[in-house]
Design a protein around this motif. Structure first.
Motif, short mmCIF file in Angstrom:
data_model
loop_
_atom_site.label_atom_id
_atom_site.label_comp_id
_atom_site.label_asym_id
_atom_site.label_seq_id
_atom_site.Cartn_x
_atom_site.Cartn_y
_atom_site.Cartn_z
N ASP A 108 -25.13 27.61 49.95
CA ASP A 108 -25.82 28.47 48.99
C ASP A 108 -26.46 27.64 47.87
O ASP A 108 -27.53 27.98 47.38
CB ASP A 108 -24.87 29.50 48.39
CG ASP A 108 -24.67 30.71 49.30
OD1 ASP A 108 -25.43 30.87 50.27
OD2 ASP A 108 -23.74 31.50 49.02
N GLN A 109 -25.80 26.55 47.48
CA GLN A 109 -26.39 25.67 46.48
C GLN A 109 -27.64 25.00 47.05
O GLN A 109 -28.65 24.88 46.34
CB GLN A 109 -25.39 24.60 46.04
CG GLN A 109 -24.35 25.13 45.07
CD GLN A 109 -23.41 24.05 44.62
OE1 GLN A 109 -22.37 23.86 45.23
NE2 GLN A 109 -23.77 23.36 43.57
N LEU A 110 -27.59 24.59 48.29
CA LEU A 110 -28.76 23.97 48.91
C LEU A 110 -29.95 24.93 48.94
O LEU A 110 -31.09 24.52 48.74
CB LEU A 110 -28.45 23.53 50.35
CG LEU A 110 -27.73 22.22 50.53
CD1 LEU A 110 -27.34 22.03 51.99
CD2 LEU A 110 -28.59 21.06 50.06
N ARG A 111 -29.66 26.20 49.20
CA ARG A 111 -30.72 27.21 49.27
C ARG A 111 -31.17 27.68 47.89
O ARG A 111 -32.08 28.48 47.76
CB ARG A 111 -30.24 28.40 50.09
CG ARG A 111 -30.11 28.11 51.57
CD ARG A 111 -29.90 29.36 52.40
NE ARG A 111 -28.60 29.98 52.29
CZ ARG A 111 -27.51 29.59 52.95
NH1 ARG A 111 -27.56 28.57 53.76
NH2 ARG A 111 -26.38 30.25 52.81
N GLY A 112 -30.50 27.21 46.83
CA GLY A 112 -30.88 27.58 45.48
C GLY A 112 -30.29 28.90 45.01
O GLY A 112 -30.67 29.40 43.96
N HIS A 113 -29.36 29.48 45.77
CA HIS A 113 -28.74 30.74 45.37
C HIS A 113 -27.65 30.54 44.33
O HIS A 113 -27.28 31.48 43.63
CB HIS A 113 -28.15 31.48 46.58
CG HIS A 113 -29.19 31.86 47.58
ND1 HIS A 113 -29.03 31.65 48.92
CD2 HIS A 113 -30.42 32.41 47.44
CE1 HIS A 113 -30.09 32.07 49.56
NE2 HIS A 113 -30.95 32.53 48.68
N LEU A 114 -27.10 29.36 44.27
CA LEU A 114 -26.06 29.01 43.31
C LEU A 114 -26.38 27.66 42.70
O LEU A 114 -27.06 26.85 43.33
CB LEU A 114 -24.69 28.90 43.99
CG LEU A 114 -24.00 30.16 44.44
CD1 LEU A 114 -22.77 29.81 45.26
CD2 LEU A 114 -23.59 31.00 43.24
N HIS A 115 -25.86 27.44 41.52
CA HIS A 115 -26.02 26.14 40.87
C HIS A 115 -24.64 25.66 40.46
O HIS A 115 -23.88 26.40 39.85
CB HIS A 115 -26.95 26.23 39.66
CG HIS A 115 -28.31 26.71 40.03
ND1 HIS A 115 -29.23 25.90 40.65
CD2 HIS A 115 -28.89 27.92 39.91
CE1 HIS A 115 -30.32 26.59 40.89
NE2 HIS A 115 -30.14 27.83 40.44
N GLY A 116 -24.32 24.44 40.83
CA GLY A 116 -23.03 23.87 40.49
C GLY A 116 -23.17 22.72 39.51
O GLY A 116 -24.27 22.43 39.03
N PRO A 117 -22.06 22.05 39.24
CA PRO A 117 -22.09 20.95 38.28
C PRO A 117 -22.84 19.72 38.80
O PRO A 117 -23.23 18.87 38.02
CB PRO A 117 -20.62 20.64 38.05
CG PRO A 117 -19.91 21.17 39.24
CD PRO A 117 -20.72 22.32 39.74
#
Length: 154
Positions: A74-83
């Protein structure tokens, strides 16, 4: 924005619901990453020290690492952002780590690749502060593991 005594319109309710869904997803993703790092740390420490008891329930390992792979995707797809920014290689490393950990937890090989790979995975999830995060996460994961997968006699 309507007066506090006026009911929401459908559009306003939908916006609040989406915001709540987004918050729930972020909470779930954060918790997933914390427990994944905790289990990684516990298992890496046990493998490194040669403990007979690897201290992680195999089902908890599989479920948590599968979930964290989803969070990273999901982070790769831009749906989530992590640290930290996540790459395809980070996801592939977690998949490899899950596989190596599963083998060890099922009584198979305890690969010498596991501990260095564990460090790289924890770094990709938490960045430079991974050591502190891993200590805290391991404490949470131990408590959760004991609650849901208690060991007899302990």
């Amino acid at each position: 924005m309507p007066h506090p005594d006026q009911p929401f319109t459908n559009e306003e309710e939908e916006e609040d619901l989406l915001d709540e869904e987004g918050e729930n997803l972020l909470d779930w993703a954060t918790t997933t990453v914390v427990y994944a790092v905790g289990y990684i740390r516990i298992l890496a420490d046990a493998i490194e020290s040669g403990d007979a008891d690897l201290q992680v329930d195999p089902v908890a390992w599989e479920n948590t690492l599968n979930a964290v792979e989803g969070v990273m995707a999901d982070q790769l797809r831009g749906h989530l952002h992590g640290p930290t920014p996540i790459t395809v290689e980070d996801v592939e490393r977690v998949q490899r780590l899950r596989s190596l950990g599963s083998a060890a937890l099922s009584g198979g090989e305890r690969s010498s690749e596991f501990c260095p790979l564990a460090i790289r995975c924890m770094e990709s999830m938490f960045g430079q502060d991974w050591k502190h995060a891993a200590r805290e996460a391991a404490s949470c994961a131990r408590a959760l593991n004991q609650e849901f997968h208690p060991r007899s006699g302990t």
